[in-house]
Motif scaffolding. Structure first.
Motif, short mmCIF file in Angstrom:
data_model
loop_
_atom_site.label_atom_id
_atom_site.label_comp_id
_atom_site.label_asym_id
_atom_site.label_seq_id
_atom_site.Cartn_x
_atom_site.Cartn_y
_atom_site.Cartn_z
N MET A 200 83.62 -1.94 -55.44
CA MET A 200 84.27 -2.93 -54.58
C MET A 200 84.17 -4.32 -55.23
N LYS A 201 85.26 -5.03 -55.20
CA LYS A 201 85.24 -6.41 -55.67
C LYS A 201 84.58 -7.30 -54.61
N HIS A 202 83.98 -8.37 -55.07
CA HIS A 202 83.34 -9.29 -54.13
C HIS A 202 83.79 -10.71 -54.48
N VAL A 203 84.36 -11.39 -53.51
CA VAL A 203 84.71 -12.80 -53.72
C VAL A 203 84.00 -13.63 -52.65
N ILE A 204 83.71 -14.87 -53.00
CA ILE A 204 83.15 -15.77 -52.00
C ILE A 204 84.06 -16.99 -51.87
N SER A 205 84.00 -17.58 -50.71
CA SER A 205 84.71 -18.83 -50.48
C SER A 205 83.65 -19.88 -50.15
N VAL A 206 83.55 -20.89 -50.98
CA VAL A 206 82.62 -21.99 -50.72
C VAL A 206 83.42 -23.13 -50.12
N SER A 207 83.10 -23.46 -48.88
CA SER A 207 83.93 -24.41 -48.14
C SER A 207 83.17 -25.71 -47.88
N LEU A 208 83.92 -26.81 -47.87
CA LEU A 208 83.34 -28.08 -47.44
C LEU A 208 83.30 -28.18 -45.92
N GLY A 209 83.83 -27.16 -45.27
CA GLY A 209 83.83 -27.15 -43.81
C GLY A 209 82.46 -26.76 -43.26
N THR A 210 82.43 -26.61 -41.95
CA THR A 210 81.18 -26.34 -41.27
C THR A 210 80.69 -24.91 -41.55
N HIS B 124 92.78 -2.02 -53.83
CA HIS B 124 91.35 -2.26 -54.08
C HIS B 124 90.70 -2.89 -52.86
N GLU B 125 89.50 -2.42 -52.56
CA GLU B 125 88.78 -3.04 -51.46
C GLU B 125 88.05 -4.29 -51.97
N VAL B 126 88.13 -5.35 -51.20
CA VAL B 126 87.51 -6.62 -51.59
C VAL B 126 86.64 -7.12 -50.45
N LEU B 127 85.40 -7.40 -50.76
CA LEU B 127 84.50 -8.00 -49.78
C LEU B 127 84.60 -9.52 -49.91
N VAL B 128 84.79 -10.17 -48.78
CA VAL B 128 84.95 -11.62 -48.76
C VAL B 128 83.81 -12.25 -47.97
#
Lengths: 299, 113
Positions: A1-11, A25-29
């Motif tokens: 499984m692919k893994h992506v992260i989102s780094v946010s300036l939000g809360t 493809h399955e992707v973990l977010v």
């Protein structure tokens, strides 16, 4: 499984995890908010660099694409430079392709009609969408100066938007990002009723949901909203306001529509194609990513 | 060019531009410009879309801008963008963020691109 992260300036209150299937493809977010703290966001990117397949920048754009010209927000450049291995993307490649196509599809399907009035609460970050509205004959008001800077001046055409962007963006992109866009706790600032008439006058309201949430009136009967990053609570609030249709430009996963940066990171993770390469448009097309359309019955 | 000449030019640009007049129609503010190297304050007053300037101080300013008179003159004559001295710490602004941003935007719309 692919893994992506989102780094946010939000809360960080909006942190969550979900999985999606993209091009088979399955992707973990995983989404991590830094509460507006740039240094913390940089540390998060450094921590995950080399451990995930792609990183999305949330709550900030790196590139503002105005026709053939790209302006770079310097704080986002610094954030992206925190990773030395993993590709870092900001969603501008999705906005410029998927959002443009979303408008064309809604128009083709008769959900929206040329001649209707559109309020884009911000358009310099979504020039593709603005251009699509303009080319299809919609009456566009871009509220960049109104909602980002509280200057009560509606931008009345795509041409004027382009002219103002070319004058303003070379310098404004060099300012600290928090001066340009609400980050962290500022995203939870109270409602501001000063500009509700722009919402009332429009048939379609499009663009950044933080601005919509903050500036919208309580009642939006029969309006069509085109946005993303909405949660279940946001959807409920729009339903109660009398909105007729909510269109998200990105898919809804686990009752929330993800940011464009997440979708872009997932596509990069699965295909290895970066948004600034010639094959990018084909990748977006092949992914068959679409948003969702939610019709509300009258309340 | 003196600071007063630069401010007069800035006012003329604002007042002769229909777009800027529309933007400023509801922006009623007093801006004090305090050169930090000479005792020669100046002011800008924006009222009902019209911007005027003068030498001397102004009571209860909404915005106070401090920099050398050279930088202030350069910024208000369009020879320098405010971002450069601001980011370098050579131009200090006290006031509401929205007012600071508006002044940035006015100067960029007059002299940007």
């Amino acid at each position: 499984m692919k893994h992506v992260i989102s780094v946010s300036l939000g809360t960080s209150d909006r942190d969550h995890e979900a999985s999606m299937t993209i091009l088979g493809h399955e992707v973990l977010v995983s989404r991590f908010g830094s509460d507006g703290n740039l240094k913390r966001a940089q540390a998060m990117i450094q921590e995950w660099d080399g451990r995930v397949d792609a990183i999305g920048l949330g709550g900030i754009d790196r590139y503002l694409v105005i026709k053939d010209q790209r302006f770079e927000i310097q704080d986002a450049v610094a954030l992206a430079a925190s990773a030395s291995t993993t590709p870092v993307v900001d969603g501008s490649g999705i906005k410029d392709t998927l959002e443009r196509r979303t408008i064309e599809r809604l128009h083709r399907d008769g959900v929206i009609h040329g001649g209707q009035s559109v309020l884009m609460v911000s358009a310099m970050d979504r020039f593709g969408m603005a251009e699509a509205f303009g080319m299809l004959g919609y009456r566009l008001i871009a509220g960049d100066l109104i909602f980002a800077s509280r200057i009560n001046y509606p931008i009345r055409s795509v041409e004027e938007l382009e002219e103002l962007a070319r004058k303003l963006l070379p310098e404004l992109t060099r300012l600290p990002f928090e001066q340009l866009y609400p980050v962290g706790d500022a995203q939870r600032d109270g409602r501001d009723p000063r500009f509700t008439h722009y919402f009332s006058d429009a048939d379609i309201i499009a663009g950044d949901f933080h601005y919509i949430r903050r500036y919208m009136p309580d009642s939006l009967p029969g309006k069509i909203i085109i946005t993303n990053t909405t949660t279940r609570q946001d959807t409920e609030r729009l339903r109660k306001a009398g909105v007729s249709t909510l269109v998200t430009t990105t898919p809804v996963l686990g009752s929330r529509s993800f940011g464009a940066n997440v979708m872009e990171a997932a596509l990069v993770a699965v295909t290895g194609v970066l948004p600034n390469t010639p094959d990018w448009a084909k990748v977006v097309e092949a992914s068959q990513l679409t948003g969702t359309r939610l019709e509300f019955s009258s309340v | 060019m003196t600071l007063m000449q630069a401010l007069s030019q800035f006012c003329n640009e604002c007042n002769s531009n229909a777009r800027l007049r529309e933007m400023n129609r509801d922006w009623n503010r007093r801006v004090l410009l305090n050169p930090d190297n000479v005792d020669s304050p100046h002011y800008l007053i924006s009222e009902n879309g019209e911007v005027s300037a003068g030498q001397g101080s102004v009571d209860n300013p909404d915005l106070v801008i401090e920099a050398s008179d050279t930088i202030l003159t350069s910024v208000f004559s369009g020879r320098m963008t405010p971002t450069e001295p601001y980011n370098a710490g050579d131009l200090l602004v006290r006031g509401h963020q929205d007012d600071i941003m508006r002044l940035d935007i006015l100067t960029l719309l007059i002299w940007g691109d």
